[in-house]
Design a protein around this motif. Structure first.
Motif, PDB file in Angstrom:
ATOM      1  N   LEU A  62      33.451  23.307  -1.046  1.00 27.72           N
ATOM      2  CA  LEU A  62      34.274  23.343  -2.251  1.00 27.72           C
ATOM      3  C   LEU A  62      33.977  22.071  -3.038  1.00 27.72           C
ATOM      4  O   LEU A  62      34.118  20.968  -2.507  1.00 27.72           O
ATOM      5  N   VAL A  63      33.558  22.237  -4.301  1.00 27.77           N
ATOM      6  CA  VAL A  63      33.243  21.100  -5.168  1.00 27.77           C
ATOM      7  C   VAL A  63      34.335  20.996  -6.228  1.00 27.77           C
ATOM      8  O   VAL A  63      34.535  21.919  -7.021  1.00 27.77           O
ATOM      9  N   VAL A  64      35.021  19.868  -6.236  1.00 31.93           N
ATOM     10  CA  VAL A  64      36.085  19.604  -7.197  1.00 31.93           C
ATOM     11  C   VAL A  64      35.480  18.773  -8.329  1.00 31.93           C
ATOM     12  O   VAL A  64      35.057  17.638  -8.111  1.00 31.93           O
ATOM     13  N   ILE A  65      35.430  19.359  -9.515  1.00 28.62           N
ATOM     14  CA  ILE A  65      34.749  18.730 -10.650  1.00 28.62           C
ATOM     15  C   ILE A  65      35.726  17.947 -11.531  1.00 28.62           C
ATOM     16  O   ILE A  65      36.667  18.513 -12.091  1.00 28.62           O
ATOM     17  N   ASP A  66      35.523  16.650 -11.617  1.00 27.43           N
ATOM     18  CA  ASP A  66      36.123  15.755 -12.616  1.00 27.43           C
ATOM     19  C   ASP A  66      37.640  15.864 -12.787  1.00 27.43           C
ATOM     20  O   ASP A  66      38.146  15.786 -13.915  1.00 27.43           O
ATOM     21  N   MET A  67      38.354  16.001 -11.700  1.00 22.78           N
ATOM     22  CA  MET A  67      39.820  16.045 -11.794  1.00 22.78           C
ATOM     23  C   MET A  67      40.347  14.610 -11.906  1.00 22.78           C
ATOM     24  O   MET A  67      41.034  14.098 -11.029  1.00 22.78           O
ATOM     25  N   GLN A  68      40.038  14.003 -13.028  1.00 20.59           N
ATOM     26  CA  GLN A  68      40.345  12.606 -13.285  1.00 20.59           C
ATOM     27  C   GLN A  68      41.440  12.496 -14.348  1.00 20.59           C
ATOM     28  O   GLN A  68      41.604  13.380 -15.191  1.00 20.59           O
ATOM     29  N   ASN A  69      42.138  11.384 -14.309  1.00 24.09           N
ATOM     30  CA  ASN A  69      43.255  11.171 -15.226  1.00 24.09           C
ATOM     31  C   ASN A  69      42.877  11.389 -16.691  1.00 24.09           C
ATOM     32  O   ASN A  69      43.640  12.009 -17.433  1.00 24.09           O
ATOM     33  N   ASP A  70      41.730  10.896 -17.118  1.00 27.92           N
ATOM     34  CA  ASP A  70      41.369  11.030 -18.535  1.00 27.92           C
ATOM     35  C   ASP A  70      41.191  12.477 -18.977  1.00 27.92           C
ATOM     36  O   ASP A  70      41.342  12.777 -20.163  1.00 27.92           O
ATOM     37  N   PHE A  71      40.891  13.387 -18.060  1.00 30.18           N
ATOM     38  CA  PHE A  71      40.734  14.798 -18.428  1.00 30.18           C
ATOM     39  C   PHE A  71      42.036  15.591 -18.302  1.00 30.18           C
ATOM     40  O   PHE A  71      42.112  16.735 -18.748  1.00 30.18           O
ATOM     41  N   ILE A  72      43.035  15.002 -17.675  1.00 30.89           N
ATOM     42  CA  ILE A  72      44.292  15.714 -17.467  1.00 30.89           C
ATOM     43  C   ILE A  72      45.385  15.162 -18.384  1.00 30.89           C
ATOM     44  O   ILE A  72      45.963  15.896 -19.183  1.00 30.89           O
ATOM     45  N   THR A  73      45.639  13.876 -18.293  1.00 30.12           N
ATOM     46  CA  THR A  73      46.715  13.278 -19.083  1.00 30.12           C
ATOM     47  C   THR A  73      46.223  12.172 -20.008  1.00 30.12           C
ATOM     48  O   THR A  73      47.013  11.630 -20.777  1.00 30.12           O
ATOM     49  N   GLY A  74      44.948  11.849 -19.933  1.00 29.85           N
ATOM     50  CA  GLY A  74      44.423  10.715 -20.680  1.00 29.85           C
ATOM     51  C   GLY A  74      43.702  11.080 -21.965  1.00 29.85           C
ATOM     52  O   GLY A  74      44.041  12.058 -22.633  1.00 29.85           O
ATOM     53  N   ALA A  75      42.672  10.320 -22.263  1.00 27.48           N
ATOM     54  CA  ALA A  75      41.956  10.376 -23.540  1.00 27.48           C
ATOM     55  C   ALA A  75      41.487  11.770 -23.932  1.00 27.48           C
ATOM     56  O   ALA A  75      41.500  12.128 -25.110  1.00 27.48           O
TER      57      ALA A  75
END
Length: 185
Positions: free
Chosen positions: A6-19
């Motif tokens: 299972l590859v989890v792609i870019d679940m980073q703050n900037d893509f969810i709640t950020g810039a």
């Protein structure tokens, strides 16, 4: 014998709640977390990774929004996925990771599933890169655990991947968190 990843792609703050966050990306967080917590596959993840020179890069000139600058809070995994931080990860300064695709080949995976954001940029890029490096590996994308920049671009990316022999699924977890189902398309 099947070997699943299972590859989890870019679940980073900037893509969810950020810039670069948006409502579509925020809406899939709970699905992603449930999928990660209920999979029997090995897990790896990617981190979109840029430096302070981002505005001077081709991407920075075409998308002039500083995001995922290494070492900033926006670059980090969302808090809901902090428990996977110690797993293998791939930092990438472009949309798709050739390092990830090559690593998958060397590890001998037979099935690879991708989830995360953004469907229309990094998910599709990684799916296609993995397919190019691993043409006989069964690759799938869980539509219910992905989100795009817009709902239309998400759908367009799913259709494009489907046309390239990448299986599109919709994984659902029932309310009792015990029954897993898949609607294969």
């Amino acid at each position: 014998m099947s070997k699943k990843l299972l590859v989890v792609i870019d679940m980073q703050n900037d893509f969810i709640t950020g810039a670069l966050g948006n409502a579509q990306c925020r809406a899939v967080v709970s699905n992603v977390v449930k999928k990660v917590n209920h999979t029997d596959a090995d897990i790896v993840y990617t981190l979109d990774t840029h430096g302070e020179d981002y505005p001077d890069t081709q991407e920075g000139r075409k998308l002039p929004v500083k995001h995922c600058i290494k070492g900033t809070p926006g670059w980090e995994l969302i808090p809901e996925l902090e428990h996977i931080q110690e797993k293998t990860h791939f930092e990438k300064n472009t949309f798709g990771s050739t390092g990830l695709a090559e690593w998958i080949r060397k590890q001998g995976y037979t099935e690879v599933e991708l989830i995360g954001v953004c469907t229309d940029i990094c998910v599709i890029s990684n799916a296609m890169t993995i397919k190019a490096f691993n043409p006989e590996v069964e690759i799938s994308v869980d539509a219910g655990c992905c989100a795009g920049v817009t709902p239309q671009s998400h759908k367009t990316a799913l259709d494009a991947m489907k046309g390239c022999q990448i299986r599109i699924e919709e994984w659902m977890l029932k309310n009792d968190d015990k029954m897993l189902t898949s609607d294969r398309q």
